[in-house]
Design an enzyme around this catalytic site. Structure first.
Site, PDB file in Angstrom:
ATOM      1  N   TYR A  23     -87.024 -59.423 -63.184  1.00 10.91           N
ATOM      2  CA  TYR A  23     -87.949 -60.537 -62.980  1.00 10.91           C
ATOM      3  C   TYR A  23     -89.227 -60.347 -63.795  1.00 10.91           C
ATOM      4  O   TYR A  23     -89.665 -61.261 -64.504  1.00 10.91           O
ATOM      5  CB  TYR A  23     -88.289 -60.688 -61.504  1.00 10.91           C
ATOM      6  CG  TYR A  23     -89.289 -61.786 -61.243  1.00 10.91           C
ATOM      7  CD1 TYR A  23     -88.907 -63.121 -61.335  1.00 10.91           C
ATOM      8  CD2 TYR A  23     -90.608 -61.493 -60.929  1.00 10.91           C
ATOM      9  CE1 TYR A  23     -89.827 -64.135 -61.110  1.00 10.91           C
ATOM     10  CE2 TYR A  23     -91.536 -62.507 -60.700  1.00 10.91           C
ATOM     11  CZ  TYR A  23     -91.139 -63.826 -60.791  1.00 10.91           C
ATOM     12  OH  TYR A  23     -92.061 -64.831 -60.576  1.00 10.91           O
ATOM     13  N   SER A  52     -96.027 -65.685 -64.438  1.00 11.66           N
ATOM     14  CA  SER A  52     -96.345 -65.010 -63.178  1.00 11.66           C
ATOM     15  C   SER A  52     -97.329 -63.888 -63.479  1.00 11.66           C
ATOM     16  O   SER A  52     -97.396 -63.393 -64.615  1.00 11.66           O
ATOM     17  CB  SER A  52     -95.074 -64.412 -62.558  1.00 11.66           C
ATOM     18  OG  SER A  52     -95.365 -63.516 -61.504  1.00 11.66           O
TER      19      SER A  52
END
Length: 261
Positions: free
Chosen positions: A156, A143
């Site tokens: 995350y 990501s």
């Protein structure tokens, strides 16, 4: 463009979003599929649709990758399969949003288990056979969150930093072996991801899942794929920006972007 004709790919998190888009794009390239996710009904429908549309074989394996026993079972099934796996797409993952002090410890463990542990264990299980054959690829979905700390999404961001570093290190280990590892770093993507993480976690214009997959497969089509790619020009610029800013400035900027809206 590689056809992947007759090859076999494992795609985790295949029931929706980027995983389903990967499955569809690979089936279009005549790749047989092993689709992994929790939601059996969705997997079964996707598998049936891909078999009918593209004439490939699509097998489903239901598993919750936050549960160690499910990961162990999945590894055992894949290891016992007579058909070699040519491509592993570790796509399954999720995010939580909010202050760490309010995070549910059980949910935090699940996030780490899916985003880190399952990725590492599935890669370790499948990679040796690829290396023995001198062919194959591992694609791990990281990501743009991997490039800087993300206050209010601390776990995350850290899990995706792991995925990026882990995959790039594998690329270095595998160079010259005929096997490659690729980390794909999307920004905000129009999927069910935000149904879990919440809209406050969305930053910037969203790409489609198909755009992310096209970027990934385009990189694998290259004679010498790079260790990692960022999907989308604006995302690529934002991923590089932290290199040029003081760390405190970067953290404050990301905090402002993802703080509860």
């Amino acid at each position: 463009m590689k056809t992947w004709d007759g090859a076999t790919a494992v795609v985790t998190g295949a029931s929706s979003g980027i995983g389903a888009a990967f499955a569809t794009a690979l089936a279009e390239r005549h790749c047989n599929l092993i689709l992994v996710a929790r939601r059996e009904h969705r997997l079964r429908k996707l598998a049936t649709d891909l078999e009918h549309t593209f004439g490939v074989r699509a097998r489903i394996l239901t598993a919750d990758l936050s549960i160690p026993a499910d990961v162990e079972r999945l590894v055992a099934v894949l290891s016992a399969d007579d058909n070699p796996i040519d491509l592993l797409v570790n796509n399954a993952g999720f995010a939580t949003h909010g202050p760490l002090v309010d995070d549910d410890p059980a949910r935090m463990r699940e996030e780490i288990a899916v985003n880190i542990t399952a990725v590492a264990e599935l890669t370790r299980a499948i990679l040796p056979d690829m290396v023995r054959r001198g062919a194959g690829a591992v694609v791990n979905i990281a990501s743009t969150a991997a490039f800087q700390p993300i206050p209010f999404m601390a776990v995350y961001g850290a899990t995706k930093a792991f995925v990026l570093s882990f995959t790039e290190a594998l690329w270095g280990e595998l160079e010259g072996s005929g096997v490659t590892a690729l980390a794909v770093c999307p920004g905000a993507t129009d999927t069910e991801f935000f149904d879990v993480a919440g809209e406050a976690a969305s930053v910037g214009r969203r790409q489609t899942a198909a755009q992310v997959v096209a970027k990934a497969l385009g990189e694998l089509d290259r004679r010498a794929p790079r260790p990692s790619v960022v999907s989308g020009l604006a995302n690529a610029v934002s991923a590089r920006l932290p290199r040029y800013l003081p760390r405190r400035t970067t953290i404050r900027l990301t905090r402002g972007l993802v703080a509860a809206k």
